[in-house]
Design a protein around this motif. Sequence first.
Motif, short mmCIF file in Angstrom:
data_model
loop_
_atom_site.label_atom_id
_atom_site.label_comp_id
_atom_site.label_asym_id
_atom_site.label_seq_id
_atom_site.Cartn_x
_atom_site.Cartn_y
_atom_site.Cartn_z
N LYS A 64 68.18 34.10 21.51
CA LYS A 64 66.87 34.61 21.93
C LYS A 64 65.95 33.48 22.39
CE LYS A 64 66.77 38.75 19.00
NZ LYS A 64 66.05 39.43 17.88
N ALA A 65 65.97 32.38 21.65
CA ALA A 65 65.12 31.24 22.00
C ALA A 65 65.49 30.67 23.36
CB ALA A 65 65.21 30.16 20.93
N ILE A 66 66.80 30.57 23.63
CA ILE A 66 67.26 30.06 24.93
C ILE A 66 66.79 30.99 26.05
CG2 ILE A 66 69.30 29.64 26.34
CD1 ILE A 66 70.69 28.75 23.68
N ALA A 67 66.96 32.29 25.83
CA ALA A 67 66.54 33.25 26.85
C ALA A 67 65.04 33.16 27.11
CB ALA A 67 66.92 34.67 26.41
N LYS A 68 64.25 33.04 26.04
CA LYS A 68 62.80 32.94 26.20
C LYS A 68 62.40 31.65 26.92
CE LYS A 68 61.51 36.75 24.13
NZ LYS A 68 60.87 37.85 24.91
N LYS A 69 63.08 30.55 26.60
CA LYS A 69 62.78 29.28 27.27
C LYS A 69 63.02 29.40 28.77
CE LYS A 69 63.39 25.40 24.04
NZ LYS A 69 62.45 24.42 24.58
N LEU A 70 64.12 30.02 29.13
CA LEU A 70 64.45 30.16 30.55
C LEU A 70 63.50 31.15 31.24
CD1 LEU A 70 68.35 30.13 30.29
CD2 LEU A 70 66.84 28.27 31.01
N GLU A 71 63.10 32.19 30.53
CA GLU A 71 62.13 33.14 31.10
C GLU A 71 60.80 32.46 31.40
OE1 GLU A 71 61.63 36.48 28.53
OE2 GLU A 71 63.75 37.07 28.63
N ARG A 72 60.42 31.53 30.52
CA ARG A 72 59.14 30.84 30.70
C ARG A 72 59.07 30.06 32.02
NH1 ARG A 72 58.89 26.86 26.52
NH2 ARG A 72 57.08 26.12 27.71
N GLN A 73 60.21 29.71 32.57
CA GLN A 73 60.23 28.92 33.79
C GLN A 73 59.62 29.68 34.98
OE1 GLN A 73 64.27 27.58 34.35
NE2 GLN A 73 64.21 26.22 32.58
N ASP A 74 59.51 30.99 34.86
CA ASP A 74 58.90 31.77 35.94
C ASP A 74 57.47 31.33 36.23
OD1 ASP A 74 61.22 33.24 36.20
OD2 ASP A 74 60.48 34.99 35.11
N VAL A 75 56.81 30.76 35.22
CA VAL A 75 55.41 30.37 35.41
C VAL A 75 55.27 29.29 36.48
CG1 VAL A 75 55.32 28.51 33.67
CG2 VAL A 75 53.28 29.90 34.12
N LEU A 76 56.33 28.51 36.71
CA LEU A 76 56.29 27.46 37.73
C LEU A 76 56.08 28.03 39.13
CD1 LEU A 76 59.26 25.22 36.54
CD2 LEU A 76 56.84 24.67 36.33
N TYR A 77 56.44 29.28 39.32
CA TYR A 77 56.38 29.88 40.65
C TYR A 77 55.10 30.68 40.87
CZ TYR A 77 61.19 28.41 40.39
OH TYR A 77 62.32 27.64 40.25
N GLU A 78 54.15 30.57 39.94
CA GLU A 78 52.85 31.21 40.12
C GLU A 78 51.95 30.23 40.87
OE1 GLU A 78 51.14 32.92 36.62
OE2 GLU A 78 53.09 33.55 35.83
N SER A 79 51.66 30.55 42.10
CA SER A 79 50.96 29.62 42.97
C SER A 79 49.53 29.32 42.52
CB SER A 79 50.93 30.16 44.41
OG SER A 79 50.28 31.43 44.44
N SER A 80 48.98 30.15 41.66
CA SER A 80 47.61 29.91 41.18
C SER A 80 47.55 28.81 40.13
CB SER A 80 47.03 31.19 40.58
OG SER A 80 47.79 31.61 39.46
N LYS A 81 48.71 28.38 39.62
CA LYS A 81 48.76 27.37 38.57
C LYS A 81 49.22 26.03 39.15
CE LYS A 81 49.75 30.85 35.02
NZ LYS A 81 48.45 30.79 34.33
N GLN A 82 48.75 24.94 38.55
CA GLN A 82 49.08 23.60 39.00
C GLN A 82 49.74 22.81 37.86
OE1 GLN A 82 48.54 22.42 42.22
NE2 GLN A 82 47.94 24.54 42.67
N PHE A 83 50.87 22.18 38.18
CA PHE A 83 51.64 21.44 37.17
C PHE A 83 51.81 19.98 37.58
CE2 PHE A 83 52.89 25.84 36.92
CZ PHE A 83 53.04 26.09 35.56
N SER A 84 51.60 19.10 36.62
CA SER A 84 51.93 17.69 36.81
C SER A 84 52.81 17.25 35.64
CB SER A 84 50.67 16.83 36.86
OG SER A 84 49.91 17.10 38.01
N PHE A 85 53.98 16.74 35.95
CA PHE A 85 54.91 16.23 34.94
C PHE A 85 55.11 14.74 35.17
CE2 PHE A 85 56.07 20.65 35.73
CZ PHE A 85 56.27 21.18 34.47
N ILE A 86 55.01 13.95 34.12
CA ILE A 86 55.39 12.54 34.20
C ILE A 86 56.55 12.33 33.24
CG2 ILE A 86 54.68 10.15 33.84
CD1 ILE A 86 51.82 10.96 34.41
N LEU A 87 57.66 11.84 33.77
CA LEU A 87 58.84 11.55 32.96
C LEU A 87 59.18 10.07 33.08
CD1 LEU A 87 59.51 14.46 34.67
CD2 LEU A 87 61.28 14.50 32.93
N THR A 88 59.55 9.47 31.97
CA THR A 88 60.08 8.11 32.04
C THR A 88 61.54 8.17 32.51
OG1 THR A 88 60.87 8.14 29.76
CG2 THR A 88 58.59 7.38 30.14
N GLU A 89 62.04 7.04 32.93
CA GLU A 89 63.46 6.97 33.31
C GLU A 89 64.33 7.35 32.13
OE1 GLU A 89 66.75 3.68 34.89
OE2 GLU A 89 64.61 3.32 35.23
#
Length: 282
Positions: free
Chosen positions: A146-171
């Motif tokens: 269930k947790a895996i399914a919910k995590k993957l479902e949450r990714q839909d938020v990335l495609y909402e154009s009204s929201k802005q995301f900034s991610f900084i990742l180290t190498e």
Amino acid sequence: MTFDPQELGQSSSDLAAILQELRKRAGLSGVQLARRVSMSQSKISKIETGRVIPSLVDVELILRALDAPLDLVAHVTALARLANTEWQDARALRRKGLDRKQIELTTLERSTIRFRYFLPTMITGLLATPEYVRASLAPFPGDHTKAIAKKLERQDVLYESSKQFSFILTEQACRWPLVPAQAMAMQIDRLVSVSRLPNVRIGVIPMAGHMPWAPLNVFTVYDESLAIVEVSTGALVFRDPRDVQDYLDEFLTFEGYALWGENARVKMGGWADHFRDISQDF
């Protein structure tokens, strides 16, 4: 001050009661106090009944207006700090079920417009492939379907154009081999792909050159109102504006050291190719 994790977020009722008592001792009505601190009477009422948790700035204004004794100022300020900070224990979250945490995050993401993620250790669930998500939960006992399914479902938020995301990742976060080499290549390919979304920025900090600032923790800032800082045993949730601003400032610092846009994609592409080369050797 030193935090007792069991007290964090649990002192709002004590804070409300003390502020109300101090106002009454000063012989002021709620309306009179509101005028002195340039707040609405409604806000003062909500603070005193515990319906609104005041920021440290709000508390300092109220204490000055009431001419509170110095010993009480220190005590009440400490209470305000505790009331604005919440401790989320990782063991307790796992006992409740990791899928419950995903539901809470979905609710938070629904109400947020501007997201800032600083990721010095590993890739966050919003950017992860299914295999990477499974591997990230594998160390914890239990059925995580269930947790895996919910995590993957949450990714839909990335495609909402009204929201802005900034991610900084180290190498290190990008290249930590949580899954086999071919799966790591696919994971980094996903980072490259997501970085092309018009509302998503992905920056990477390579392990090269001089870095005079050392990251300490994973953290996420939601709009300018909430910061969540993750440690191995749980997470601290900060709501006071000054605490949140500290993390916004830290994010801004790391932004200046990151590669963005096509420069980031070229760098990540090289890392993905490295993992593909490794997988072909076996």
